[in-house]
Design an enzyme around this catalytic site. Structure first.
Site, PDB file in Angstrom:
ATOM      1  N   ASP A   1       0.949  -0.725   2.475  1.00 23.64           N
ATOM      2  CA  ASP A   1      -0.028  -0.628   3.565  1.00 23.64           C
ATOM      3  C   ASP A   1       0.710  -0.174   4.823  1.00 23.64           C
ATOM      4  O   ASP A   1       1.512  -0.926   5.391  1.00 23.64           O
ATOM      5  CB  ASP A   1      -0.687  -1.989   3.782  1.00 23.64           C
ATOM      6  CG  ASP A   1      -1.816  -1.955   4.792  1.00 23.64           C
ATOM      7  OD1 ASP A   1      -1.881  -0.978   5.568  1.00 23.64           O
ATOM      8  OD2 ASP A   1      -2.622  -2.907   4.828  1.00 23.64           O
ATOM      9  N   HIS A   2       0.419   1.056   5.262  1.00 24.82           N
ATOM     10  CA  HIS A   2       1.163   1.634   6.374  1.00 24.82           C
ATOM     11  C   HIS A   2       0.803   1.012   7.722  1.00 24.82           C
ATOM     12  O   HIS A   2       1.439   1.297   8.734  1.00 24.82           O
ATOM     13  CB  HIS A   2       0.927   3.147   6.431  1.00 24.82           C
ATOM     14  CG  HIS A   2       2.118   3.924   6.899  1.00 24.82           C
ATOM     15  ND1 HIS A   2       3.250   3.332   7.397  1.00 24.82           N
ATOM     16  CD2 HIS A   2       2.352   5.259   6.959  1.00 24.82           C
ATOM     17  CE1 HIS A   2       4.131   4.254   7.731  1.00 24.82           C
ATOM     18  NE2 HIS A   2       3.616   5.440   7.485  1.00 24.82           N
ATOM     19  N   ARG A   3      -0.194   0.150   7.753  1.00 30.39           N
ATOM     20  CA  ARG A   3      -0.518  -0.538   9.002  1.00 30.39           C
ATOM     21  C   ARG A   3       0.579  -1.525   9.382  1.00 30.39           C
ATOM     22  O   ARG A   3       0.828  -1.762  10.561  1.00 30.39           O
ATOM     23  CB  ARG A   3      -1.853  -1.283   8.866  1.00 30.39           C
ATOM     24  CG  ARG A   3      -3.072  -0.388   8.750  1.00 30.39           C
ATOM     25  CD  ARG A   3      -4.330  -1.205   8.543  1.00 30.39           C
ATOM     26  NE  ARG A   3      -4.280  -2.007   7.316  1.00 30.39           N
ATOM     27  CZ  ARG A   3      -5.259  -2.815   6.921  1.00 30.39           C
ATOM     28  NH1 ARG A   3      -6.348  -2.949   7.647  1.00 30.39           N
ATOM     29  NH2 ARG A   3      -5.149  -3.497   5.782  1.00 30.39           N
TER      30      ARG A   3
END
Length: 463
Positions: free
Chosen positions: A433-435
């Site tokens: 998850d690039h968040r």
């Protein structure tokens, strides 16, 4: 008045419990008892399938089974009565009470096509079926289609004439498919429209309606509804585990911005370690395979890079850092993909981890994985290599920040110590998850897993 009180106290009803986390319905897969059987407190009476797993339900009291309210294959809402038990079978005044309880149930059973999922309106089967007895007598028996539906809708339906009987989920399904419930032939108890009725209304094309009216309507199949006479298409109702998978994958794919990185690694030394561990007395009774070493490698990589073991809390706009690892293992079962997890996997020794993996896999194959076993996962491994696949771009399990895909281990030419030699090679893919996981962090995790598999001694030096 006294007889009614005694009768009411004599029969106890067992309702469909919430066997998962906020689940609203479950399908009855199998009954283990029949009317007349004696049951004891804690005895398993049926197996049900929720949106997460198959679960066995124990009865919470002693007695004799009086009636089963739903046949196998029925989808039942949480809170609906599924079985009635006579808790005082030796008492007198029994004949009147059983007739009052059983009579409404005996009628729907021969009318229920095998595998159908009846859906009832109201709370409690006995009460609602009794209220609708007059409507049942007014229904036109046998196969029905659009040509005779108008007669059914206008025949003896007084209070409900303007509103077909259907539960809210069925109404939503009809709305989504563009179906007017007034044109649907009800087959449920008391004239209730079921999911299968809506799907059946979608199936025939307008040009075929007249032909289907003349032919005998086939009984609905338990898991699929043919949609044309040529058999070129089949509609499969989305329910249970498949429904949960679809919702989870769509929610994950369109919520968490996925990034996937790949690395190809020489795992020859890992394969040698697996062979040695199989002969180790300390691993006796433990199923040793490459997945065990890969799981341990991922746990070490998480320890070195704890930021990957986290979750995004959208509601509170927080990143939740997990100081424990519940390691999920994606498992393909006859009912679909499930992801049970090993609780506190980070605290387990290699033999303990191997034993937990073996139990997890065997339980999943038997379809006995509980909802609790699939809750609370933090990171997941999916082993697509067992299907001969080199790698993939796995989708995150909802609520998690990373998932590692393991490809097939194959003998390939590889440069080793300056020479091309045949080596055991595999490809790993890490989606995150690039968040909350930057490219640097994700790359470090994947690189650490690869380094351990290339040199398994790092399990000791990095632990």
């Amino acid at each position: 008045m006294t007889t009614m009180t005694e009768t009411s106290a004599r029969f106890r009803e067992f309702k469909m419990p919430d066997v998962g986390e906020g689940l609203t319905e479950a399908e009855i897969l199998k009954w283990f008892v029949q009317p007349g059987d004696t049951v004891t407190d804690g005895q398993v009476v049926c197996e049900v399938e929720t949106a997460k797993a198959a679960v066995e339900l124990p009865i919470p009291f002693d007695g004799v089974v009086h009636e089963l309210r739903f046949p196998e294959g029925s989808t039942v809402d949480v809170g609906e009565v599924i079985i009635a038990v006579d808790v005082a079978p030796g008492s007198g005044d029994a004949p009147a009470a059983p007739e009052a309880v059983q009579e409404p149930v005996q009628e729907p059973e021969p009318e229920t096509p095998k595998g159908r999922q009846p859906v009832l309106v109201g709370y409690g089967v006995a009460e609602s079926s009794t209220k609708r007895r007059a409507r049942k007598g007014a229904e036109i028996p046998g196969p029905a289609a659009a040509a005779i539906q108008a007669e059914i809708n206008g025949h003896g339906a007084k209070a409900v004439e303007s509103r077909p009987l259907a539960k809210p989920p069925v109404r939503k399904l009809a709305k989504d498919l563009g179906i007017d419930l007034a044109t649907v032939t009800p087959t449920g108890e008391g004239g209730v429209i079921t999911r299968e009725d809506v799907h059946a209304a979608v199936a025939p094309a307008p040009a075929e309606a007249a032909v289907l009216t003349e032919e005998a309507a086939p009984a609905p199949a338990p898991f699929a509804v043919p949609v044309d006479r040529a058999g070129r298409e089949t509609r499969i109702p989305v329910k249970g585990v498949r429904k949960a998978i679809a919702q989870a994958m769509v929610g994950s794919a369109f919520t968490a911005p996925h990034v996937t990185e790949f690395v190809t690694v020489d795992v020859t030394r890992t394969m040698k370690l697996v062979a040695e561990l199989k002969e180790d007395k300390e691993m006796a009774g433990v199923r040793v395979n490459p997945l065990l070493i890969i799981a341990k490698a991922l746990l070490v990589a998480i320890k070195r890079n704890p930021g990957v073991n986290a979750a995004w809390d959208e509601a509170n706009q927080e990143i939740v850092q997990k100081h424990y690892v519940n390691l999920g293992i994606a498992a393909a079962t006859p009912r679909g993909l499930i992801v049970p997890n090993i609780k506190d996997a980070h605290d387990k020794t290699l033999p303990q981890l191997g034993a937990a993996l073996g139990e997890l896999v065997s339980t999943a194959r038997e379809g006995k994985t509980s909802p609790a076993a699939m809750a609370g996962g933090t990171v997941t491994i999916t082993n697509v290599g067992v299907f001969g696949v080199d790698t993939g771009t796995p989708i995150l399990n909802p609520g998690e920040s990373a998932i590692l895909a393991v490809g097939a281990i194959k003998l390939q030419p590889w440069v080793h110590k300056g020479k091309v030699k045949p080596r055991q090679v595999t490809t790993l893919a890490l989606s995150f998850d690039h968040r909350l996981v930057d490219g640097e962090l994700g790359s470090k995790v994947l690189a650490d897993v690869a380094a351990i598999l290339e040199q398994p001694k790092r399990l000791i030096t990095w632990a």
